[in-house]
Write an enzyme that holds these catalytic residues in place. Structure first.
Site, PDB file in Angstrom:
ATOM      1  CE  LYS A 113     -13.815 -32.507  -3.813  1.00 16.85           C
ATOM      2  NZ  LYS A 113     -14.076 -32.468  -5.241  1.00 16.85           N
ATOM      3  CE  LYS A 195      -8.379 -38.008  -2.034  1.00 18.41           C
ATOM      4  NZ  LYS A 195      -9.565 -37.704  -2.848  1.00 18.41           N
ATOM      5  CE  LYS A 198      -5.862 -32.862  -9.497  1.00 14.65           C
ATOM      6  NZ  LYS A 198      -7.158 -32.918 -10.150  1.00 14.65           N
TER       7      LYS A 198
END
Ligand code: TYM
Length: 328
Positions: A113, A195, A198
């Site tokens: 992230k 993966k 969102k």
């Protein structure tokens, strides 16, 4: 006989996608008769990335509506909003003081992230796993149904619970991750090596639960595959493997029978079959979601009841942890 207790959570960021559903929410719904369930909309985790306050508020309720449309039954499961129970943040602080910098620094999701969002690497993002551990430990959960990406966070949760119990006395139940055999890692349709998420940008990356049948069919038609002809489960052929796993999870057929079904057929047929089963799975949820759009009062009541039930359990565990550690 006492039922095992399940706890799990989902962030109200972005739109909920097929990966969230197959990796987590489907299993929450399927296990409702078997376990005592507590599910949490983790809006405090959401603010570790930049959020528009009004949108965050709306998305929190919107997610509650989606979860109920997916089959979370408020009579069987407790559903609540994380920020309404102060004990989550309070216990996270106690856990923070019992997790080493070394262990926290090894969390791969923090690394991912922060790489993706270098302008907002905040302390909350670093501490995210401690808040997640607090979520779980507050409710004495036996089992935590999650997708594979949360496995490392669950390991940390177990470690901090064990350390605390060793150092201060038996306070926390040490939970186990419940990760499905298939569907635990749904990959992006445009890039099956990453993966489904969102936050990814590609228009054909993810299937969202509220996508129309046309959108779903189009996205599957464009899904990345390869140039081999034969349709079989082979992890080295990421695109086809991903489509087959989605089909396997939703059709509940064996791998053998699925391979048999597609002998001599092409990727066009496979993509159509996967699209159709996804469309049919989502159809009743989409219908229920539309009905719930006018039922704001009903959703609020469910969340209120969930909050009261969650609070009772959380306060008890938090007070116990405070006593063990000498804060009262
Ligand atoms: P979140 O909101 O990112 O995702 C919710 C659930 O969906 C699973 N998931 C996937 N499963 C399969 N394939 C995918 N592509 C995929 N993408 C997401 C996640 O594994 C998760 O189970 N940290 C958590 C939220 C959380 C939590 C908790 C979970 C906070 N506190 C306590 C369990 C217990 C998260 O970000 O999930």
């Amino acid at each position: 006989m006492l039922m095992k207790r399940v706890f799990s959570g989902i962030q109200p960021t972005g739109k909920i996608h097929l990966g969230n559903y197959l990796g987590a929410v489907k299993n929450w719904v399927d296990s409702q008769g078997e376990f005592e369930n507590i599910f949490c909309i983790v809006n405090s985790h959401a603010i570790t990335t930049t959020q528009n306050p009004q949108e965050l508020r709306e998305k929190t309720y919107e997610l509650a509506r989606v979860l109920i449309a997916c089959g979370i039954d408020p009579k069987k499961s407790c559903l609540f909003i994380q920020s309404e129970i102060d004990e989550h943040a309070a216990l996270a602080w106690i856990l923070d003081c019992n997790i080493s910098m070394g262990e926290m620094s090894r969390m791969t999701q923090f690394k991912d992230k922060s790489q993706k969002n270098p302008k907002n690497i905040n302390v909350g993002l670093f501490n995210y796993p401690a808040l997640m551990a607090a979520d779980i430990l507050l409710y004495n959960a036996d089992l935590v149904p999650v997708g594979e990406d949360q496995k490392q966070h669950l390991e940390l949760t177990r470690n901090v619970a064990q350390k605390f119990n060793r150092d201060f006395g038996e306070c926390f139940k040490v939970p186990e991750a419940l990760i499905p055999k298939v569907g635990a890692r749904v990959m992006g349709l445009d890039d099956p090596t990453s993966k489904m998420s969102k936050s990814a940008n590609g228009a054909n990356h993810a299937i969202f639960l509220m996508d129309t049948p046309d959108e779903i069919l189009k996205k599957f038609k464009k899904a990345t595959t390869d140039s081999e002809a034969c349709i079989r489960f082979d992890e080295n052929r990421a695109g086809v493997y991903n489509l087959l796993c989605i089909y396997e999870t939703l059709s509940k057929k064996t791998r053998e029978s699925i391979e048999g079904e597609f002998v001599g057929r092409g990727y066009g047929d496979l993509k159509k079959a996967v699209a159709e089963i996804v469309i049919e799975t989502l159809r009743p949820m989409q219908e229920k979601y539309q009905l719930l759009k006018n039922e704001q009062g009903y959703i609020e009541k469910i969340l209120e009841e969930g909050r009261e039930r969650a609070r009772e359990i959380a306060q008890k565990t938090y007070n116990q942890a405070k006593t063990f550690i000498g804060l009262v």
